[in-house]
Design an enzyme around this catalytic site. Structure first.
Site, PDB file in Angstrom:
ATOM      1  CE  LYS A 178      -3.165  -1.374   3.389  1.00 32.02           C
ATOM      2  NZ  LYS A 178      -4.364  -1.131   4.187  1.00 32.02           N
TER       3      LYS A 178
ATOM      4  CE  LYS B 198      -3.151   3.883   3.578  1.00 29.78           C
ATOM      5  NZ  LYS B 198      -4.353   3.645   4.443  1.00 29.78           N
TER       6      LYS B 198
END
Ligand code: C2G
Length: 130
Positions: free
Chosen positions: A45, A47
């Protein structure tokens, strides 16, 4: 017992997440949260979490709507999770509308409206302005 599952990073935890978890729990009697691991967040992701998986797990476990927290390690685990935990309903915010309709072969799929005005990006941006 009607079991519900939802997935996410939940970092930084905010009231938009709480609103989602509250409404997800209201879909049944038992809410499982599959929490994205640090590795999954970074590798899949892109992230970088502020809080580690263990901290994010502790935070989620302290929320009254959450009954169980399990790790989300890959995109592909949802069908096996639904089968393993005998899940009746899969819930996600409607920013994911349609993305998980393949799960309709295994359980009910519900997309709930996101809380529009709050996001971690917004929080970070506002803090930088102060
Ligand atoms: N959410 C919300 N309102 C917000 C922000 C988030 O309702 N203002 C919901 C999202 O729609 C999602 C859940 O809270 O259902 C968790 O959000 P994230 O941590 O951003 O989850 P995400 O990174 O989208 O990961 O396999 C699915 C992924 O793990 C979902």
């Amino acid at each position: 017992m009607k079991k519900v599952i939802t997935y996410g990073t939940f970092d930084l935890l905010h009231y938009g997440h709480i609103n989602l978890l509250k409404r997800a729990k209201a879909q049944g009697d038992y809410l499982i949260v599959a929490l994205s691991t640090d590795e999954f967040n970074w590798n899949s992701k892109q992230k970088k979490c502020y809080f580690s998986y263990e901290i994010r797990k502790q935070l989620l476990e302290s929320i009254r709507y959450v009954d169980l927290v399990i790790p989300e390690e890959c995109w592909e685990q949802k069908i096996s999770d639904v089968k393993e935990f005998r899940v009746d309903t899969f819930v996600m915010g409607d920013d994911w509308e349609g993305e998980f309709d393949f799960l309709k072969d295994y359980c009910e799929v519900v997309y709930l409206e996101r809380t529009p005005e709050i996001s971690t990006t917004q929080i970070k941006s506002d803090l930088n302005k102060k």
